[in-house]
Design a protein around this motif. Structure first.
Motif, PDB file in Angstrom:
ATOM      1  N   ARG A 111     156.462  55.665  35.156  1.00 27.49           N
ATOM      2  CA  ARG A 111     156.311  54.970  36.436  1.00 27.49           C
ATOM      3  C   ARG A 111     156.655  53.500  36.314  1.00 27.49           C
ATOM      4  O   ARG A 111     156.477  52.896  35.260  1.00 27.49           O
ATOM      5  N   THR A 113     155.793  49.968  36.470  1.00 26.98           N
ATOM      6  CA  THR A 113     154.609  49.111  36.437  1.00 26.98           C
ATOM      7  C   THR A 113     155.027  47.737  35.941  1.00 26.98           C
ATOM      8  O   THR A 113     156.076  47.582  35.310  1.00 26.98           O
ATOM      9  N   TRP A 114     154.187  46.745  36.197  1.00 29.39           N
ATOM     10  CA  TRP A 114     154.532  45.391  35.755  1.00 29.39           C
ATOM     11  C   TRP A 114     154.561  45.308  34.234  1.00 29.39           C
ATOM     12  O   TRP A 114     155.408  44.641  33.658  1.00 29.39           O
ATOM     13  N   TRP A 115     153.644  45.987  33.551  1.00 27.14           N
ATOM     14  CA  TRP A 115     153.597  45.884  32.096  1.00 27.14           C
ATOM     15  C   TRP A 115     154.779  46.594  31.454  1.00 27.14           C
ATOM     16  O   TRP A 115     155.310  46.149  30.451  1.00 27.14           O
ATOM     17  N   ARG A 116     155.229  47.716  32.036  1.00 27.60           N
ATOM     18  CA  ARG A 116     156.419  48.405  31.515  1.00 27.60           C
ATOM     19  C   ARG A 116     157.654  47.526  31.726  1.00 27.60           C
ATOM     20  O   ARG A 116     158.539  47.456  30.883  1.00 27.60           O
ATOM     21  N   THR A 117     157.689  46.849  32.856  1.00 25.94           N
ATOM     22  CA  THR A 117     158.797  45.940  33.148  1.00 25.94           C
ATOM     23  C   THR A 117     158.833  44.804  32.128  1.00 25.94           C
ATOM     24  O   THR A 117     159.889  44.495  31.573  1.00 25.94           O
ATOM     25  N   THR A 167     160.273  39.715  34.982  1.00 24.35           N
ATOM     26  CA  THR A 167     159.226  40.657  35.399  1.00 24.35           C
ATOM     27  C   THR A 167     158.777  40.373  36.824  1.00 24.35           C
ATOM     28  O   THR A 167     158.686  41.289  37.657  1.00 24.35           O
ATOM     29  N   VAL A 171     159.427  43.037  39.858  1.00 23.42           N
ATOM     30  CA  VAL A 171     158.260  43.612  40.547  1.00 23.42           C
ATOM     31  C   VAL A 171     158.295  43.257  42.034  1.00 23.42           C
ATOM     32  O   VAL A 171     158.060  44.110  42.896  1.00 23.42           O
ATOM     33  N   ARG A 174     161.023  45.255  43.683  1.00 25.00           N
ATOM     34  CA  ARG A 174     160.636  46.666  43.789  1.00 25.00           C
ATOM     35  C   ARG A 174     159.702  46.885  44.983  1.00 25.00           C
ATOM     36  O   ARG A 174     159.803  47.888  45.686  1.00 25.00           O
ATOM     37  N   ARG A 175     158.793  45.922  45.191  1.00 21.88           N
ATOM     38  CA  ARG A 175     157.880  46.026  46.341  1.00 21.88           C
ATOM     39  C   ARG A 175     158.613  45.812  47.661  1.00 21.88           C
ATOM     40  O   ARG A 175     158.370  46.516  48.632  1.00 21.88           O
ATOM     41  N   VAL A 191     153.731  48.821  43.521  1.00 21.72           N
ATOM     42  CA  VAL A 191     153.595  48.616  42.081  1.00 21.72           C
ATOM     43  C   VAL A 191     152.161  48.241  41.776  1.00 21.72           C
ATOM     44  O   VAL A 191     151.627  47.279  42.324  1.00 21.72           O
ATOM     45  N   PRO A 192     151.482  49.005  40.879  1.00 19.05           N
ATOM     46  CA  PRO A 192     150.118  48.642  40.533  1.00 19.05           C
ATOM     47  C   PRO A 192     150.094  47.350  39.720  1.00 19.05           C
ATOM     48  O   PRO A 192     151.003  47.094  38.946  1.00 19.05           O
TER      49      PRO A 192
END
Length: 193
Positions: A111, A113-117, A167, A171, A174-175, A191-192
């Motif tokens: 998915r 997510t900000w941390w994956r980004t 990042t 993010v 994406r939103r 995005v969580p």
């Protein structure tokens, strides 16, 4: 049959936009001893990998490098020409190509997510680029690799700022506009944090 040309046009447009972004970010230059400046171009590389993915992003990098090979002043500080491909920065440019593929692949593993980004930008946009750039810089300059790696620490604070900026931009995009991301398989839910 009409969908293919439109998709091709959209893809070419994305490639051109990100190539232009990388070129424009090359005007942000902080010269350092050793021939490898701090530039904004790696921010464009990170964004290309995050947004375009592993298949399209390398085309943006290839376009920038092709324009440089033709002699156009598209690299940091207005450099271009075949000479840049035998200089101390060539390893970093090769690292850009591999880096955007790694970024794109990491973004496809789950998915959005900000941390994956952030992780994808850090691994592909910093670690992979350094893994190619440092050894080639050492080879070209004749400086031992350990000293070249040590001198490369000067780039790390700026690169961490670029990871953060990439990042935040990815993010936010994406939103605001999930269609900017070519992979439709990833859910377009918010995005969580």
């Amino acid at each position: 049959m009409t969908a293919a040309p439109r998709d091709t046009s959209a893809t070419l447009g994305r490639v051109a936009v990100f190539a232009a972004l990388i070129i424009v970010l090359g005007t942000v230059v902080v010269p350092l001893p050793g021939g490898v400046p701090i530039t904004g171009q790696t921010l464009g590389v990170m964004l290309a990998g995050l947004i375009l993915g592993p298949r399209i992003a390398p085309l943006s990098i290839a376009l920038v490098l092709a324009l440089a090979a033709l002699g156009l002043p598209v690299l940091a500080g207005g450099r271009g020409g075949l000479g840049v491909f035998v200089g101390p920065t060539v390893g970093y440019m090769i690292g850009w190509i591999v880096g955007v593929v790694v970024i794109g692949l990491l973004m496809r593993t789950g998915r959005f997510t900000w941390w994956r980004t952030a992780l994808a930008a850090l691994v592909g946009g910093v670690a992979v680029v350094y893994a190619f750039g440092i050894p080639v810089q050492a080879l070209v300059t004749g400086v031992p690799i350990d000293l070249t790696a040590l001198s490369s620490l000067a780039f790390l604070p700026g690169d961490l700022i670029k990871v953060t900026a990439a990042t935040l931009v990815a993010v936010a995009l994406r939103r605001a506009y999930p269609r900017a991301f070519p992979d439709r398989r990833i859910p377009t839910t918010p995005v969580p944090a």
